[in-house]
Design an enzyme around this catalytic site. Structure first.
Site, PDB file in Angstrom:
ATOM      1  N   LYS A   1      47.206 -37.491   2.014  1.00 21.33           N
ATOM      2  CA  LYS A   1      46.275 -38.473   1.177  1.00 21.33           C
ATOM      3  C   LYS A   1      47.067 -39.020  -0.008  1.00 21.33           C
ATOM      4  CE  LYS A   1      41.923 -35.944   1.524  1.00 21.33           C
ATOM      5  NZ  LYS A   1      40.982 -35.067   1.022  1.00 21.33           N
TER       6      LYS A   1
ATOM      7  N   GLY B   1      32.863 -28.507   3.250  1.00 22.80           N
ATOM      8  CA  GLY B   1      32.600 -29.965   4.013  1.00 22.80           C
ATOM      9  C   GLY B   1      32.370 -29.351   5.362  1.00 22.80           C
ATOM     10  N   ARG B   2      32.971 -28.580   6.299  1.00 26.42           N
ATOM     11  CA  ARG B   2      32.830 -28.322   7.552  1.00 26.42           C
ATOM     12  C   ARG B   2      31.510 -27.304   7.934  1.00 26.42           C
ATOM     13  NH1 ARG B   2      37.420 -27.010   5.354  1.00 26.42           N
ATOM     14  NH2 ARG B   2      38.147 -24.693   5.384  1.00 26.42           N
TER      15      ARG B   2
ATOM     16  N   GLU C   1      38.406 -43.237   2.347  1.00 27.94           N
ATOM     17  CA  GLU C   1      37.739 -43.972   3.538  1.00 27.94           C
ATOM     18  C   GLU C   1      36.255 -44.284   3.144  1.00 27.94           C
ATOM     19  OE1 GLU C   1      39.560 -41.051   3.578  1.00 27.94           O
ATOM     20  OE2 GLU C   1      40.827 -41.173   5.377  1.00 27.94           O
TER      21      GLU C   1
ATOM     22  N   HIS D   1      38.101 -33.731  36.676  1.00 32.68           N
ATOM     23  CA  HIS D   1      38.926 -34.864  37.228  1.00 32.68           C
ATOM     24  C   HIS D   1      39.845 -35.635  36.312  1.00 32.68           C
ATOM     25  CE1 HIS D   1      35.881 -35.060  40.684  1.00 32.68           C
ATOM     26  NE2 HIS D   1      35.259 -34.673  39.702  1.00 32.68           N
TER      27      HIS D   1
ATOM     28  N   LYS E   1      31.019 -34.942  -0.214  1.00 35.90           N
ATOM     29  CA  LYS E   1      30.768 -34.212  -1.017  1.00 35.90           C
ATOM     30  C   LYS E   1      31.499 -34.348  -2.624  1.00 35.90           C
ATOM     31  CE  LYS E   1      32.146 -29.059  -1.878  1.00 35.90           C
ATOM     32  NZ  LYS E   1      32.645 -28.171  -1.286  1.00 35.90           N
TER      33      LYS E   1
ATOM     34  N   GLU F   1      40.566 -26.883  10.781  1.00 37.65           N
ATOM     35  CA  GLU F   1      41.000 -26.877   9.366  1.00 37.65           C
ATOM     36  C   GLU F   1      40.492 -25.381   8.460  1.00 37.65           C
ATOM     37  OE1 GLU F   1      38.164 -29.457   6.443  1.00 37.65           O
ATOM     38  OE2 GLU F   1      39.788 -30.707   6.990  1.00 37.65           O
TER      39      GLU F   1
HETATM   40  O1  LIG Z   1      32.739 -34.996   1.609  1.00 45.05           O
HETATM   41  P1  LIG Z   1      33.925 -35.478   1.231  1.00 45.05           P
HETATM   42  O2  LIG Z   1      34.208 -35.176  -0.122  1.00 45.05           O
HETATM   43  O3  LIG Z   1      34.176 -37.065   1.190  1.00 45.05           O
HETATM   44  O4  LIG Z   1      35.369 -34.791   2.250  1.00 45.05           O
HETATM   45  C1  LIG Z   1      35.317 -35.025   3.479  1.00 45.05           C
HETATM   46  C2  LIG Z   1      36.233 -34.579   4.221  1.00 45.05           C
HETATM   47  O5  LIG Z   1      37.607 -34.480   3.670  1.00 45.05           O
HETATM   48  C3  LIG Z   1      38.290 -33.110   3.766  1.00 45.05           C
HETATM   49  O6  LIG Z   1      38.244 -32.604   2.361  1.00 45.05           O
HETATM   50  C4  LIG Z   1      39.585 -32.924   4.051  1.00 45.05           C
HETATM   51  O7  LIG Z   1      39.968 -34.133   4.803  1.00 45.05           O
HETATM   52  C5  LIG Z   1      37.082 -32.345   4.519  1.00 45.05           C
HETATM   53  O8  LIG Z   1      37.224 -30.850   4.378  1.00 45.05           O
HETATM   54  C6  LIG Z   1      35.862 -32.913   4.478  1.00 45.05           C
HETATM   55  O9  LIG Z   1      35.070 -32.518   5.081  1.00 45.05           O
END
Ligand SMILES: O=P(O)(O)OC[C@H]1O[C@](O)(CO)[C@@H](O)[C@@H]1O
Length: 539
Positions: free
Chosen positions: A504, A267-268, A213, A384, A207, A353
C-alpha cells in the site's frame, strides 16, 4: 519463553506417528474398522462432518488433541470469549463472537459489556432496512431505492458478496445488490452500467475509512450521483459503515446515517457486524437475524463441546496435520452448491490473512509452516478442470467438500446429480482404483498405469440439510474457529495483517510519481516498468 513448537514432545510424537503411515491405506482402515464412518464423524448446528476419509487413526487424533491442549487451546479460547486483547500486535481484543450474542447476554471487553451497543447498531440497521423495503426512505427524486451498491474491499466486501450469493433463495423481493471493490475503474462502470441513480443507494463500507480503493470508488460514486441528481442528493443516496466517525464526516456524509462497529472487530471477521448492512438489505432483517443465530450456535458449540467432538477444533487439527506432517501446501474448498461460489474467495481472506504469518506472537520466526494456501471452485465445474491433479497428480491436496441434502433450486433432479458427484469424488479420492481392478475390467495393459487412481487422498465432507441463513452463519463461524485453532497451535497472531501494508505504501509513492514529475529511487526493474508505463500510457 516456551520451547520451540517442533521440539516439543508431542510434536515429535506426531512426527514419529507420521512415519508409521508407510503402506497404510484407507481401504485397509475401513476394512479393519466397520464403525470407522461413525467413529470419525461429528455433528453440530445442522452441519454433519464426515472426516473418516482422512489419513488418521484414533492415535492421530489423540496426539493432535494432546498438542492442542499443550498449546493451551482451551485457555486461549476462553481468553477470546472473555474479550481479552488476544490480538497482541494491535493491542486489541478479537471479539467477533460478541457480534452475534443474543440480547441480554453479557460479553465484556475492557470492562464494558458490548452486547447492548451491538444490539443498538443492529436495531439501527433493521430500522433502516425496513424503511428502504417499505419505501419510507426514498431517493432524492422521491423514487424508492431498489439497488444497493456496497463499496468496500477485503473484509468489507468478501463476506457481504458471498452472503448475497449464498442466500439467493432468501432475497427480499425487488432488491438488487452490487459490489464495487477493485480500484480498477472497470468495476465501477460495469456495476453501475444499467443503474438509475434515482433508485440507487451506496453503502460505503470501510472499517478505517481510509482505504485507497474504497475512498476512490466512493468519490466516483458521489460524482455519478451528484452529476445526475445534484449535490443535495448525497444525503439520500449514501450511508456509511465504519469505525471512523471523523473520516465519515470529512467525506461529507451524515453521521446520523452511519452504522458503527468497533476496533475489536477484524475486517475479515466483520460480515456479521454493520458491514453486513448490505446483506440485511438484501435478505431482510429476519434472515439476517437467523444468520446471526447460526453464528452464535457454532460459537456455543466451539466454546462448550469436548475437543474430541468439536467441529472447528477437528477441522483445524486436520488442516494442521496435513500442513505440518504431510507437507501439504494447500487446502481445496469445494462447495457443491452454486450459491456458495464465492465461499472459497471468502475463506481465502479469512484463512490466509489470518494465518499467513512468518513470526510468532513474540516476534520470533516460526519454526514450522503456517497457513495453507486456500483455493477452490464449486463442484462440478472444478471436476472438469483441476480434479485431475487432485486424483492423479504428485501432490497431496486435502479437500473440504461442502454440500446440502435439500435443493434450493426447483430442478431437484439436477441436485441429485450434483450430490452424487460430491459423494463419488470423496469416494474416488479415498479408495482410488487399483491395477488389479482395472485388469479385471479388461483394461488394456498398456493403459493400466494411466488409469490407476492411487487413492488415499484425504477429504472432509460437510453436509448440511439446506443452505439457509442459519446454516450459513454456522458454516462461517466453523471456519473462523478452525482458523483460530490452527493459529493458537502455531503461536501466531491470527488477527493482525501487517503483510498488506508495504504494498500500500509503495503504491502511494508510485501514484505520486505517475501524477507529477516527482521521482523516487527504485531498483532497476521497478524503474524500467515505471518508465515503460509512463511512455506508453497515452495522454
Ligand atoms: O475496511 P477497510 O478499513 O477499508 O479495510 C479493508 C481491508 O483491508 C485490509 O486491512 C487489508 O487489505 C483488510 O484486513 C480489510 O478487510
Amino acid at each position: 519463553m516456551s520451547a520451540p513448537l517442533n521440539t516439543s514432545s508431542v510434536w515429535r510424537d506426531l512426527q514419529q506417528h507420521r512415519q508409521s503411515w508407510e503402506g497404510v491405506t484407507l481401504r485397509q482402515l475401513f476394512q479393519d474398522d466397520p464403525q470407522r464412518a461413525r467413529n470419525f464423524s461429528a455433528e453440530a448446528c445442522g452441519l454433519y462432518l464426515d472426516y473418516s476419509k482422512h489419513l488418521i487413526k484414533p492415535e492421530t487424533l489423540r496426539l493432535l488433541i494432546t498438542l492442542a491442549r499443550a498449546r493451551h487451546l482451551e485457555e486461549r479460547r476462553a481468553a477470546m470469549f472473555a474479550g481479552e486483547r488476544i490480538n497482541r500486535t494491535e493491542g486489541r481484543a478479537a471479539f467477533h463472537v460478541a457480534l452475534r450474542a443474543p440480547k441480554g447476554h453479557v460479553m465484556r471487553t475492557a470492562g464494558v459489556d458490548v452486547v447492548p451497543e451491538v444490539h443498538k447498531v443492529l436495531e439501527h440497521m433493521a430500522a433502516f432496512t425496513r424503511s428502504i423495503h417499505d419505501g419510507t426512505w426514498r431517493g432524492a427524486t422521491g423514487q424508492p431505492i431498489r439497488k444497493i451498491i456496497n463499496i468496500g474491499i477485503g473484509g468489507s466486501y468478501l463476506g457481504p458478496e458471498m452472503a448475497w450469493k449464498a442466500l439467493r433463495a432468501y432475497r427480499h423481493p425487488g432488491m438488487e445488490l452490487g459490489f464495487v471493490a477493485n480500484v480498477d475503474g472497470a468495476t465501477f462502470t460495469d456495476v453501475t452500467a444499467h443503474l438509475d441513480p434515482a433508485e440507487t443507494l451506496f453503502i460505503v463500507s470501510s472499517k478505517t475509512f481510509t482505504t485507497l480503493e474504497t475512498m476512490t470508488n466512493a468519490q466516483q460514486a458521489r460524482h455519478w450521483v451528484t452529476s445526475a441528481l445534484g449535490e443535495a442528493a448525497v444525503a439520500r443516496h449514501f450511508v456509511a459503515v465504519s469505525t471512523n466517525v471523523e473520516a465519515v464526516e470529512a467525506f461529507g456524509m451524515d453521521t446520523g446515517h452511519m452504522f458503527g462497529f468497533w476496533d475489536w472487530v477484524g475486517g475479515r471477521y466483520s460480515m456479521d457486524s454493520a458491514i453486513g448492512l448490505s446483506t440485511m438489505l438484501g435478505v431482510g432483517v429476519e434472515h439476517f437475524t437467523a444468520m446471526l443465530a447460526g453464528f452464535h450456535a457454532m460459537d456455543n458449540h466451539f466454546q462448550t463441546a469436548p475437543l474430541e467432538q468439536n467441529l472447528p477444533v477437528l477441522m483445524g487439527l486436520l488442516a494442521l496435520w496435513y500442513n505440518n506432517f504431510w507437507d501439504a501446501q494447500t487446502l481445496a474448498i469445494l462447495p457443491y452448491a452454486h450459491d456458495l461460489a464465492r465461499f472459497p474467495a471468502y475463506l481465502q481472506q479469512l484463512q490466509m490473512e489470518s494465518n499467513g504469518k512468518g513470526v510468532d506472537e513474540d516476534g520470533h520466526p516460526v519454526v514450522v509452516d503456517t497457513g495453507a494456501i486456500i483455493w477452490g471452485e464449486p463442484g462440478t465445474d472444478g471436476q472438469h478442470s483441476f480434479y485431475q491433479l487432485i486424483h492423479q497428480g504428485t501432490r497431496l491436496i486435502p479437500c473440504d467438500f461442502i454440500g446440502f441434502c435439500q435443493p434450493l433450486s426447483p430442478l431437484a433432479e439436477q441436485h441429485e446429480l450434483l450430490m452424487a458427484n460430491l459423494i463419488a469424488q470423496a469416494e474416488a479420492l479415498a479408495f482410488g482404483k487399483t491395477a488389479e481392478e482395472l485388469r479385471a475390467e479388461g483394461v488394456a495393459e498398456a493403459l493400466v498405469p494411466f488409469r490407476v487412481f492411487p487413492g488415499n487422498r484425504p477429504s472432509s465432507v460437510l453436509l448440511g440439510d439446506r443452505l439457509d441463513p442459519h446454516t450459513l452463519g454456522a458454516l462461517v463461524a466453523l471456519y473462523e474457529h478452525s482458523v483460530f485453532t490452527q493459529g493458537v497451535i502455531w503461536g501466531i497472531d491470527s488477527f493482525d495483517q501487517w503483510g498488506v501494508e508495504l504494498g500500500k505504501v509503495l503504491a502511494q509513492r508510485i501514484v505520486a510519481e505517475l501524477q507529477s514529475t516527482a521521482r523516487h529511487p527504485h531498483d532497476a526493474s521497478t524503474a524500467a516498468l515505471l518508465q515503460r508505463y509512463l511512455q506508453r500510457r497515452g495522454s
